[in-house]
Enzyme design. Sequence first.
Site, PDB file in Angstrom:
ATOM      1  N   GLY A  10      -4.476   9.721 -17.698  1.00 55.93           N
ATOM      2  CA  GLY A  10      -3.920  10.723 -17.049  1.00 55.93           C
ATOM      3  C   GLY A  10      -3.222  11.892 -18.379  1.00 55.93           C
ATOM      4  O   GLY A  10      -3.615  11.956 -19.326  1.00 55.93           O
ATOM      5  N   LEU A  12      -0.324  12.814 -19.654  1.00 54.60           N
ATOM      6  CA  LEU A  12       0.701  12.208 -20.658  1.00 54.60           C
ATOM      7  C   LEU A  12      -0.047  11.205 -21.165  1.00 54.60           C
ATOM      8  O   LEU A  12      -0.169  10.854 -22.534  1.00 54.60           O
ATOM      9  CB  LEU A  12       1.788  11.816 -20.214  1.00 54.60           C
ATOM     10  CG  LEU A  12       2.891  11.107 -20.663  1.00 54.60           C
ATOM     11  CD1 LEU A  12       3.365  11.960 -22.101  1.00 54.60           C
ATOM     12  CD2 LEU A  12       4.078  10.876 -20.157  1.00 54.60           C
ATOM     13  N   ASP A  45      -5.491  -1.947 -11.739  1.00 50.59           N
ATOM     14  CA  ASP A  45      -4.908  -1.197 -10.509  1.00 50.59           C
ATOM     15  C   ASP A  45      -3.414  -1.712 -10.644  1.00 50.59           C
ATOM     16  O   ASP A  45      -3.273  -3.042 -10.324  1.00 50.59           O
ATOM     17  CB  ASP A  45      -5.522  -1.615  -9.024  1.00 50.59           C
ATOM     18  CG  ASP A  45      -4.874  -0.696  -7.896  1.00 50.59           C
ATOM     19  OD1 ASP A  45      -3.780  -0.329  -8.272  1.00 50.59           O
ATOM     20  OD2 ASP A  45      -5.559  -0.595  -7.038  1.00 50.59           O
ATOM     21  N   ALA A  68       1.349   5.430 -15.085  1.00 52.96           N
ATOM     22  CA  ALA A  68       0.430   5.585 -13.882  1.00 52.96           C
ATOM     23  C   ALA A  68       1.388   5.943 -12.747  1.00 52.96           C
ATOM     24  O   ALA A  68       2.476   5.233 -12.544  1.00 52.96           O
ATOM     25  CB  ALA A  68      -0.282   4.465 -13.884  1.00 52.96           C
ATOM     26  N   TYR A  69       0.806   6.987 -12.079  1.00 48.89           N
ATOM     27  CA  TYR A  69       1.683   6.924 -10.640  1.00 48.89           C
ATOM     28  C   TYR A  69       0.595   8.052  -9.731  1.00 48.89           C
ATOM     29  O   TYR A  69      -0.273   8.361 -10.369  1.00 48.89           O
ATOM     30  CB  TYR A  69       2.819   7.913 -10.930  1.00 48.89           C
ATOM     31  CG  TYR A  69       2.873   9.322 -11.084  1.00 48.89           C
ATOM     32  CD1 TYR A  69       2.121   9.913 -11.968  1.00 48.89           C
ATOM     33  CD2 TYR A  69       3.528  10.218 -10.260  1.00 48.89           C
ATOM     34  CE1 TYR A  69       1.952  11.255 -12.110  1.00 48.89           C
ATOM     35  CE2 TYR A  69       3.649  11.666 -10.269  1.00 48.89           C
ATOM     36  CZ  TYR A  69       2.786  12.044 -11.315  1.00 48.89           C
ATOM     37  OH  TYR A  69       2.825  13.455 -11.287  1.00 48.89           O
ATOM     38  N   ASP A 104      12.748  14.097 -13.322  1.00 52.26           N
ATOM     39  CA  ASP A 104      14.166  14.575 -13.303  1.00 52.26           C
ATOM     40  C   ASP A 104      14.397  14.874 -11.480  1.00 52.26           C
ATOM     41  O   ASP A 104      15.417  15.235 -11.231  1.00 52.26           O
ATOM     42  CB  ASP A 104      14.076  16.148 -13.756  1.00 52.26           C
ATOM     43  CG  ASP A 104      12.573  16.909 -13.507  1.00 52.26           C
ATOM     44  OD1 ASP A 104      11.865  16.490 -12.717  1.00 52.26           O
ATOM     45  OD2 ASP A 104      12.577  17.992 -14.182  1.00 52.26           O
ATOM     46  N   TYR A 127       8.766  11.850  -3.019  1.00 44.26           N
ATOM     47  CA  TYR A 127       8.406  11.501  -4.484  1.00 44.26           C
ATOM     48  C   TYR A 127       9.617  11.066  -5.331  1.00 44.26           C
ATOM     49  O   TYR A 127       9.689   9.851  -6.012  1.00 44.26           O
ATOM     50  CB  TYR A 127       7.597  12.714  -5.251  1.00 44.26           C
ATOM     51  CG  TYR A 127       7.695  12.356  -6.568  1.00 44.26           C
ATOM     52  CD1 TYR A 127       6.627  11.567  -7.340  1.00 44.26           C
ATOM     53  CD2 TYR A 127       8.085  13.522  -7.391  1.00 44.26           C
ATOM     54  CE1 TYR A 127       6.619  11.425  -8.619  1.00 44.26           C
ATOM     55  CE2 TYR A 127       8.180  13.386  -8.969  1.00 44.26           C
ATOM     56  CZ  TYR A 127       7.127  12.292  -9.083  1.00 44.26           C
ATOM     57  OH  TYR A 127       6.947  12.248 -10.640  1.00 44.26           O
ATOM     58  N   LYS A 131      10.532   7.575  -7.091  1.00 49.12           N
ATOM     59  CA  LYS A 131      10.843   7.290  -8.467  1.00 49.12           C
ATOM     60  C   LYS A 131      12.078   6.585  -8.946  1.00 49.12           C
ATOM     61  O   LYS A 131      12.163   5.811  -9.621  1.00 49.12           O
ATOM     62  CB  LYS A 131      10.702   8.623  -9.159  1.00 49.12           C
ATOM     63  CG  LYS A 131       9.297   9.106  -9.123  1.00 49.12           C
ATOM     64  CD  LYS A 131       8.302   8.296  -9.909  1.00 49.12           C
ATOM     65  CE  LYS A 131       8.218   8.715 -11.672  1.00 49.12           C
ATOM     66  NZ  LYS A 131       7.087   7.914 -12.085  1.00 49.12           N
TER      67      LYS A 131
HETATM   68  N1  LIG Z   1       3.309  15.844 -15.208  1.00 42.89           N
HETATM   69  C1  LIG Z   1       4.549  16.228 -15.070  1.00 42.89           C
HETATM   70  O1  LIG Z   1       4.863  17.560 -14.823  1.00 42.89           O
HETATM   71  C2  LIG Z   1       5.676  15.199 -15.088  1.00 42.89           C
HETATM   72  C3  LIG Z   1       7.027  15.556 -14.840  1.00 42.89           C
HETATM   73  C4  LIG Z   1       8.171  14.322 -14.617  1.00 42.89           C
HETATM   74  C5  LIG Z   1       7.682  13.252 -14.910  1.00 42.89           C
HETATM   75  N2  LIG Z   1       6.211  12.871 -14.996  1.00 42.89           N
HETATM   76  C6  LIG Z   1       5.984  11.502 -15.068  1.00 42.89           C
HETATM   77  O2  LIG Z   1       5.120  11.257 -16.038  1.00 42.89           O
HETATM   78  C7  LIG Z   1       4.106  10.086 -15.682  1.00 42.89           C
HETATM   79  C8  LIG Z   1       2.635  10.537 -16.097  1.00 42.89           C
HETATM   80  O3  LIG Z   1       2.495  11.805 -15.461  1.00 42.89           O
HETATM   81  P1  LIG Z   1       1.102  12.545 -15.566  1.00 42.89           P
HETATM   82  O4  LIG Z   1       1.214  14.041 -15.279  1.00 42.89           O
HETATM   83  O5  LIG Z   1       0.528  12.418 -17.012  1.00 42.89           O
HETATM   84  O6  LIG Z   1       0.224  11.928 -14.326  1.00 42.89           O
HETATM   85  P2  LIG Z   1      -1.318  12.089 -13.984  1.00 42.89           P
HETATM   86  O7  LIG Z   1      -1.921  13.085 -15.094  1.00 42.89           O
HETATM   87  O8  LIG Z   1      -1.500  12.269 -12.746  1.00 42.89           O
HETATM   88  O9  LIG Z   1      -1.916  10.788 -14.362  1.00 42.89           O
HETATM   89  C9  LIG Z   1      -1.650   9.829 -13.721  1.00 42.89           C
HETATM   90  C10 LIG Z   1      -2.550   8.526 -14.019  1.00 42.89           C
HETATM   91  O10 LIG Z   1      -2.251   7.347 -12.967  1.00 42.89           O
HETATM   92  C11 LIG Z   1      -3.451   6.666 -12.659  1.00 42.89           C
HETATM   93  N3  LIG Z   1      -3.099   5.937 -11.527  1.00 42.89           N
HETATM   94  C12 LIG Z   1      -2.977   6.196 -10.243  1.00 42.89           C
HETATM   95  N4  LIG Z   1      -2.956   5.115  -9.307  1.00 42.89           N
HETATM   96  C13 LIG Z   1      -2.896   4.214 -10.063  1.00 42.89           C
HETATM   97  C14 LIG Z   1      -2.951   2.626  -9.747  1.00 42.89           C
HETATM   98  N5  LIG Z   1      -2.966   2.077  -8.612  1.00 42.89           N
HETATM   99  N6  LIG Z   1      -3.372   1.880 -10.934  1.00 42.89           N
HETATM  100  C15 LIG Z   1      -3.493   2.434 -12.251  1.00 42.89           C
HETATM  101  N7  LIG Z   1      -3.645   3.687 -12.581  1.00 42.89           N
HETATM  102  C16 LIG Z   1      -3.341   4.662 -11.547  1.00 42.89           C
HETATM  103  C17 LIG Z   1      -4.284   7.911 -12.547  1.00 42.89           C
HETATM  104  O11 LIG Z   1      -5.821   7.401 -12.731  1.00 42.89           O
HETATM  105  P3  LIG Z   1      -6.846   8.227 -11.933  1.00 42.89           P
HETATM  106  O12 LIG Z   1      -6.853   9.397 -12.630  1.00 42.89           O
HETATM  107  O13 LIG Z   1      -8.111   7.238 -12.212  1.00 42.89           O
HETATM  108  O14 LIG Z   1      -6.728   8.204 -10.402  1.00 42.89           O
HETATM  109  C18 LIG Z   1      -3.962   8.658 -13.584  1.00 42.89           C
HETATM  110  O15 LIG Z   1      -4.584   8.599 -14.855  1.00 42.89           O
HETATM  111  C19 LIG Z   1       4.272   9.998 -14.187  1.00 42.89           C
HETATM  112  O16 LIG Z   1       5.115   8.709 -14.217  1.00 42.89           O
HETATM  113  C20 LIG Z   1       5.033  10.932 -13.810  1.00 42.89           C
HETATM  114  O17 LIG Z   1       6.109  10.531 -12.709  1.00 42.89           O
HETATM  115  C21 LIG Z   1       5.305  13.563 -15.043  1.00 42.89           C
END
Ligand SMILES: NC(=O)c1ccc[n+]([C@@H]2O[C@H](COP(=O)([O-])OP(=O)(O)OC[C@H]3O[C@@H](n4cnc5c(N)ncnc54)[C@H](OP(=O)(O)O)[C@@H]3O)[C@@H](O)[C@H]2O)c1
Length: 266
Positions: A10, A12, A45, A68-69, A104, A127, A131
């Site tokens: 992902g 992050l 998973d 993961a989410y 947040d 969402y 969370k």
């Molecule tokens: N991005 C933001 O702006 C933001 C803001 C606030 C908080 N956050 C938090 O930061 C964290 C990371 O965010 P991100 O933006 O890096 O997320 P991301 O790029 O969407 O990555 C999420 C990852 O989770 C994996 N995933 C989804 N379903 C899964 C499952 N059932 N089992 C195992 N892996 C699974 C996805 O895999 P696939 O690609 O293979 O589907 C993907 O690699 C999250 O918890 C989010 O709530 C993010």
Amino acid sequence: MKLLVTGGAGYLGSEMCRQAVERGWAVLAAQLETPPPFGSPLRLDVRDEESVRRVLMRHGPDAVVHTAYVSRGPAMESTIVRGSSAVAGAARRCGARLVHLSSDLVFDGEYGAPYAEDADPRPVMGYGAAKLEAERAVVRVHPEALVVRTSLLYGKPEPGPQELLAFRDDLDFFTDEIRCPTRVDDLAWALLELAGDGTAGVLHLAAPDAVSRYELARRLRTAHGFDPSSIRGVPSPRIGRARNVALDSSRAAGILGRPLRGIVGG
Ligand SMILES: NC(=O)c1ccc[n+]([C@@H]2O[C@H](COP(=O)([O-])OP(=O)(O)OC[C@H]3O[C@@H](n4cnc5c(N)ncnc54)[C@H](OP(=O)(O)O)[C@@H]3O)[C@@H](O)[C@H]2O)c1
């Protein structure tokens, strides 16, 4: 240090794996479908409690960072709530430190910003509600876990979701929806520091500047050499959206010895 990162491909998670490999750590990049670019790939998973437990017991990581989410759609709730609970239970059982990523958007954004860790969460969208439920499950199952709430992530060399939004000309950007946009490399660094210490409970961890989505889009366009003047700003429709969810990250700054870097172009 043996680190397991869920969501290892992902936005992050892959940055965490990259930096952890650079530190010389043994890195397991646990991932659903997308191949992770750094660390040893591991298919997992998180909704499958039994295989999460088996994988963690087999590999015995010192620390697990759970990123993961899924942010929307039919798999959102099960991935966030059941998946987080499964990861927390397995981490507790194998004696691993757990750092859990939250958002947040557990706050309603109506009053109280910047929110400190003891502010009352009251999500206004599905969402955020998922969370919050996940946070509560994690703390119940793994009381020594660290729950990190962060904000919009940006800043990899290749454009990420926020940059791709900012580059579009067909969107309006809210002038009154306030967040604390955070550089993903800074957050990854901070999470790796925290993976090695014993801080428990909820921690707000975002950059100090609170800006609107409109302002963020302008800054990102400018930072990538594009003209920001065509970006249109509009007020948020408010219903079902959190307006000002700026985080007070001063506790984290104290623990880490410094705040994260401010907004790009600031
Ligand atoms: N991005 C933001 O702006 C933001 C803001 C606030 C908080 N956050 C938090 O930061 C964290 C990371 O965010 P991100 O933006 O890096 O997320 P991301 O790029 O969407 O990555 C999420 C990852 O989770 C994996 N995933 C989804 N379903 C899964 C499952 N059932 N089992 C195992 N892996 C699974 C996805 O895999 P696939 O690609 O293979 O589907 C993907 O690699 C999250 O918890 C989010 O709530 C993010």
